[in-house]
Design an enzyme around this catalytic site. Structure first.
Site: not given
Ligand code: AMP
Length: 395
Positions: A37, A198, A351, A374
């Site tokens: 950074r 999610k 991220g 974010g």
């Molecule tokens: P996000 O911050 O919403 O982009 O989510 C990223 C996270 O989603 C990462 O830490 C991944 O390990 C998790 N992830 C991706 N695919 C899966 C899955 N099939 N089951 C559980 N976690 C997942």
């Protein structure tokens, strides 16, 4: 409205207050374990000091929760920055007040000073106007180069910009250029790749991208809620039942708009994520009871990759599986490789997606990797970023 860039400012002899993102990881001995950074801010820092300005740097570090906490002092950053620019960087143990004013008044052209952690004051996150005014009183001009916090309306990112002629640093300028390019004039076909944990976190992004993309590829844990709604068995994979209605609405809207939604047609599954001993690939989209989907399967990787290779614009947010574990990283890796093999302008959200691409050593093959998780999400949601909106307009 186009925002002023640091290149539009007359800097020589001026006091320039610059918001950087020096929120670096520290070990227990306060050694910086990753200085990327600080490195990322160097272009703007060097440009300002070499233009003959007096540079006043400010940042937050960690979460001191509005209280002074020497464990979260920015001193290690001042030391590291001194080494990187080969010039002493002065450090004051506060960010407002007489001691700071005196130190700033003592600066010569080309010299650099770093203020103490902004979040020692609760007024920073509260975007307190008096606090912002105090910060602004230190300088003639304001430059924001902290993209990672540009989606937050804090005193040092938003409030201060109202009191000074203000501009984007090179980092933020580049983020604006790329996001504008892909979101306002994407070269078709435009594929949006969405993954991660999610559905609930990404609804506004999906809604906005349905107005822009030709195809949306959905992987990661969020794909299982979509599959379940389509009547497919998902075993013990992550499921957000409260998102069923939202997902149904998205599926209907996609049909109406003629946006193609691509979901996994096979999966990598395990019966225990932590142990990861029993792992297999499913034949079909259905998953047996007791098994958990942890990555997209080989057929899906092939289908998604073929699509991706034919795109002219790609935006990617969210991994295809639990990429942090090498056993479940293949799907995300294959997708990253496909992006690099396309002719497309590729913008990678910050991220986790940026971390994944870095892990596969493919970062320099992407057109742009956003430096903010974010903040990049907010761009993709089609919303304004307060730290950018508050900057002075060009012309
Ligand atoms: P996000 O911050 O919403 O982009 O989510 C990223 C996270 O989603 C990462 O830490 C991944 O390990 C998790 N992830 C991706 N695919 C899966 C899955 N099939 N089951 C559980 N976690 C997942």
């Amino acid at each position: 409205m186009e925002k002023k860039s640091v290149k539009d400012l007359d800097l020589a002899g001026k006091k320039v207050l610059m918001r950087a993102d020096f929120n670096v990881p520290l070990d227990s001995d306060k050694n910086i374990t990753d200085d990327s950074r600080i490195q990322a801010a160097l272009t703007t820092i060097n440009y300002i000091r070499e233009s003959g300005a007096k540079l006043i740097l400010m940042s937050h570090l960690g979460r001191p929760k509005g209280q002074r906490n020497q464990e979260l002092s920015l001193k290690p950053v001042a030391e590291r920055l001194s080494q990187l620019i080969n010039q002493p960087v002065k450090m004051v143990d506060d960010c407002i007040g007489d001691e700071v004013k005196e130190a700033v008044d003592g600066l010569k052209n080309g010299e650099v000073i770093l203020l103490q952690n902004l979040r020692f004051y609760p007024q920073e996150k509260a975007n307190d106007q008096d606090f912002a005014k105090e910060l602004a009183s230190l300088a003639d001009l304001y430059v924001n180069d902290a993209f990672g916090t540009a989606h937050r309306a804090h005193a040092s990112t938003e409030g201060v910009a109202h009191f000074l002629d203000s501009a984007a640093g090179f980092l933020i300028d580049k983020e604006i250029q790329y996001f504008q390019k892909v979101l306002t004039e994407p070269k078709k076909p435009f594929i949006f790749i969405l993954g991660g944990a999610k559905v609930s976190d990404k609804i506004p992004v999906i809604e906005n991208m349905m107005d822009k993309a030709d195809s949306i590829i959905i992987g990661g844990a969020m794909a299982y809620t979509f599959l379940k709604v389509e009547g497919i068995e998902i075993g013990s994979s992550l499921l957000e039942e409260d998102m069923f209605d939202v997902v149904k609405r998205i599926l209907t809207k996609a049909k109406e708009k003629g946006v193609e939604l691509l979901l996994p047609i096979d999966h990598l599954v395990t019966d225990d994520i932590k142990k990861g001993e029993n792992i297999k690939t499913t034949e079909e989209a259905d998953i047996e009871p007791g098994w958990i989907g942890v990555d997209i399967g080989p057929k899906t990787q092939k289908e998604f990759s073929q699509r991706i290779k034919g795109a002219n614009t790609i935006v990617w947010n969210g991994p295809m599986g639990i990429f942090e574990n090498d056993l479940f990283a293949q799907g995300t890796k294959v997708i990253a490789q496909a992006v690099t093999e396309s002719e497309a302008t590729s913008v990678i959200g910050g991220g986790d997606t940026a971390a994944a691409v870095k892990k596969f050593e493919l970062s320099d093959k992407m057109s742009h990797i956003s430096t903010g998780g974010g903040a990049s999400l907010q761009f993709l949601e089609g919303k304004d970023l307060p730290g950018i909106s508050a900057l002075s307009n060009k012309g």
